[in-house]
Design an enzyme around this catalytic site. Structure first.
Site, PDB file in Angstrom:
ATOM      1  N   GLU A 148      -5.659   7.080  -1.200  1.00 45.28           N
ATOM      2  CA  GLU A 148      -5.870   5.820  -0.237  1.00 45.28           C
ATOM      3  C   GLU A 148      -6.366   4.722  -0.964  1.00 45.28           C
ATOM      4  O   GLU A 148      -5.895   3.745  -0.838  1.00 45.28           O
ATOM      5  CB  GLU A 148      -6.356   6.279   1.028  1.00 45.28           C
ATOM      6  CG  GLU A 148      -5.650   7.080   1.905  1.00 45.28           C
ATOM      7  CD  GLU A 148      -4.714   6.359   2.537  1.00 45.28           C
ATOM      8  OE1 GLU A 148      -4.529   5.301   2.751  1.00 45.28           O
ATOM      9  OE2 GLU A 148      -3.692   7.261   2.921  1.00 45.28           O
ATOM     10  N   HIS A 204       0.876  -1.164  -0.069  1.00 42.38           N
ATOM     11  CA  HIS A 204      -0.126   0.163  -0.027  1.00 42.38           C
ATOM     12  C   HIS A 204       0.882   1.354   0.020  1.00 42.38           C
ATOM     13  O   HIS A 204       0.767   2.321  -0.796  1.00 42.38           O
ATOM     14  CB  HIS A 204      -0.969   0.138   1.332  1.00 42.38           C
ATOM     15  CG  HIS A 204      -1.566   1.388   1.361  1.00 42.38           C
ATOM     16  ND1 HIS A 204      -2.947   1.672   1.189  1.00 42.38           N
ATOM     17  CD2 HIS A 204      -1.283   2.525   2.146  1.00 42.38           C
ATOM     18  CE1 HIS A 204      -3.400   2.873   1.473  1.00 42.38           C
ATOM     19  NE2 HIS A 204      -2.328   3.424   1.958  1.00 42.38           N
ATOM     20  N   GLU A 205       1.949   1.248   0.968  1.00 37.09           N
ATOM     21  CA  GLU A 205       2.789   2.510   0.777  1.00 37.09           C
ATOM     22  C   GLU A 205       3.564   2.626  -0.339  1.00 37.09           C
ATOM     23  O   GLU A 205       3.510   3.755  -0.962  1.00 37.09           O
ATOM     24  CB  GLU A 205       3.686   2.268   2.299  1.00 37.09           C
ATOM     25  CG  GLU A 205       3.045   2.238   3.424  1.00 37.09           C
ATOM     26  CD  GLU A 205       2.042   3.422   3.739  1.00 37.09           C
ATOM     27  OE1 GLU A 205       2.368   4.682   3.155  1.00 37.09           O
ATOM     28  OE2 GLU A 205       0.895   3.323   4.289  1.00 37.09           O
ATOM     29  N   HIS A 224       1.490   4.385  -3.051  1.00 35.66           N
ATOM     30  CA  HIS A 224       1.382   5.775  -2.749  1.00 35.66           C
ATOM     31  C   HIS A 224       2.737   6.597  -3.928  1.00 35.66           C
ATOM     32  O   HIS A 224       2.472   7.474  -4.479  1.00 35.66           O
ATOM     33  CB  HIS A 224       1.719   6.420  -1.493  1.00 35.66           C
ATOM     34  CG  HIS A 224       0.439   6.188  -0.663  1.00 35.66           C
ATOM     35  ND1 HIS A 224      -0.697   6.908  -1.240  1.00 35.66           N
ATOM     36  CD2 HIS A 224      -0.109   5.749   0.298  1.00 35.66           C
ATOM     37  CE1 HIS A 224      -1.793   6.631  -0.260  1.00 35.66           C
ATOM     38  NE2 HIS A 224      -1.148   5.943   0.628  1.00 35.66           N
TER      39      HIS A 224
END
Length: 267
Positions: free
Chosen positions: A189, A127-128, A131
């Site tokens: 997100e 997920h990070e 970004h």
């Protein structure tokens, strides 16, 4: 300097602004249109400066089990995207992790204590990294620049408690470290969720555990998270629903990775 350069009264600004608007349209990995007008080299430098500052200000964990597991999982995921990434475990009880432009990954010990298995940590790291791949920091910095006619914060990030330093850390998604909360938007997100689950699947981690992660996060934050319409983040329930809808595609990627012999054993 920047205010003079970007002054509305300056004719060169008008020409530069028109050119920037024509070239500022970009497309994210999920196909979403983005407004990005800053060079990636500048955003990467912001990420490098922020990571160096964090390493100076925060206690680094040398727990061999934590470091081995985190590095193993992060390496499996970043091999999918390419490049050389630095991974650091920070001694911090908060359940947090982050990735910064310039290929930097930080994981708090509190997150390592929360997850049950390697797949859940892979969902967090994926997920990070999502970004970063989607250039969310550049997107936010470009929006800030368009509104305020300048973004001269790189030098100020050496003093993270200053107003400009806080802004810089906030734009990168790690502002909470220094008392300012500027979270990614709901759209960003959600996009990072989808990119991240695909990354973990391609690396050989079972993407179904991403759903388990958010259910666990929901239990860990009972009574602490505002309802969705009061928050810039999707609710955990919304995240789970979106991931369930995307899961057939992610499972296809996971099966392909399994067929290629990708079976990481990190934790």
């Amino acid at each position: 300097m920047f205010k003079k350069l970007f002054s509305i009264a300056n004719p060169m600004f008008l020409l530069s602004a028109c050119a920037a608007l024509l070239t500022a349209c970009a497309t994210s990995p999920t196909g979403r249109s983005q407004f990005i007008m800053l060079p990636e080299t500048q955003i990467d430098q912001m990420g490098l400066q922020a990571f160096d500052t964090l390493k100076s200000d925060k206690k680094i964990s040398y727990n061999p089990q934590y470091n081995q597991a985190t590095t193993c999982i992060a390496n499996a995921i970043t091999q999918v995207v390419g490049g050389s990434w630095e991974v650091v475990v920070f001694e911090d009880k908060s359940t947090n992790a982050f990735a910064l432009p310039g290929n930097k990954i930080g994981v708090h010990t509190g997150m390592l204590q929360l997850v049950d298995n390697q797949e859940q940590l892979a969902a967090v790291i994926g997920h990070e990294v999502g970004h970063v791949l989607a250039k969310h920091s550049n997107e936010r910095a470009s929006q800030e620049m368009a509104v305020n006619q300048g973004l001269n914060i790189l030098q100020a990030m050496t003093v993270p408690t200053s107003p400009l330093g806080q802004l810089g850390f906030g734009l990168l998604g790690v502002g909470a470290q220094y008392g300012v909360l500027k979270p990614f938007s709901r759209t960003q997100e959600s996009e990072a969720d989808i990119i991240g689950v695909d990354l973990m699947a391609k690396a050989g981690f079972d993407p179904r555990n991403s759903i388990n992660l958010w259910q666990k996060m929901d239990q860990a934050t009972q009574g602490q998270q505002p309802v969705e319409f009061m928050s810039t983040h999707p609710s955990h329930a919304t995240r789970v629903k979106d991931l369930e809808q995307h899961m057939p595609q992610a499972m296809g990627l996971f099966q392909q990775a399994q067929g290629m012999g990708k079976q990481p054993h990190c934790l």
